[in-house]
Design a protein around this motif. Sequence first.
Motif, PDB file in Angstrom:
ATOM      1  N   ARG A 213     -27.869  98.163  83.548  1.00 40.00           N
ATOM      2  CA  ARG A 213     -29.358  98.120  82.659  1.00 40.00           C
ATOM      3  C   ARG A 213     -28.699  98.607  81.190  1.00 40.00           C
ATOM      4  NH1 ARG A 213     -33.855 101.438  85.529  1.00 40.00           N
ATOM      5  NH2 ARG A 213     -32.071 102.288  86.750  1.00 40.00           N
ATOM      6  N   HIS A 214     -28.661  99.738  80.700  1.00 41.92           N
ATOM      7  CA  HIS A 214     -27.842 100.092  79.302  1.00 41.92           C
ATOM      8  C   HIS A 214     -27.191  99.065  78.827  1.00 41.92           C
ATOM      9  CE1 HIS A 214     -27.193 102.839  75.858  1.00 41.92           C
ATOM     10  NE2 HIS A 214     -25.567 102.219  76.259  1.00 41.92           N
TER      11      HIS A 214
ATOM     12  N   ASP B 161     -26.233 106.930  87.094  1.00 43.38           N
ATOM     13  CA  ASP B 161     -25.786 106.098  88.421  1.00 43.38           C
ATOM     14  C   ASP B 161     -25.196 105.295  87.432  1.00 43.38           C
ATOM     15  OD1 ASP B 161     -26.187 104.990  90.685  1.00 43.38           O
ATOM     16  OD2 ASP B 161     -28.484 104.179  89.921  1.00 43.38           O
TER      17      ASP B 161
ATOM     18  N   PHE C 232     -24.005 108.245  82.444  1.00 43.44           N
ATOM     19  CA  PHE C 232     -25.492 108.432  83.309  1.00 43.44           C
ATOM     20  C   PHE C 232     -25.817 109.012  84.248  1.00 43.44           C
ATOM     21  CE2 PHE C 232     -25.542 104.870  80.312  1.00 43.44           C
ATOM     22  CZ  PHE C 232     -26.780 105.155  79.301  1.00 43.44           C
TER      23      PHE C 232
ATOM     24  N   ARG D  85     -27.517 102.372  86.471  1.00 46.57           N
ATOM     25  CA  ARG D  85     -28.197 103.170  85.056  1.00 46.57           C
ATOM     26  C   ARG D  85     -27.327 102.400  83.926  1.00 46.57           C
ATOM     27  NH1 ARG D  85     -30.991 102.425  81.754  1.00 46.57           N
ATOM     28  NH2 ARG D  85     -32.142 103.733  80.707  1.00 46.57           N
TER      29      ARG D  85
END
Length: 45
Positions: free
Chosen positions: A31-32, A25, A23, A28
Amino acid sequence: MNLFKRKPETTTGLVCRICEMEFSDPERTMRHMVKAHSKPQKAKK
């Protein structure tokens, strides 16, 4: 001094430790991890 205190595991890089997706970031990536890996996997038939 915090000699015996463990470091928090919340720091993540840009690569998922479970599925090795990359990813752009760190936010991010977090969140994944929550969305994709927090629930138990469905049984395959």
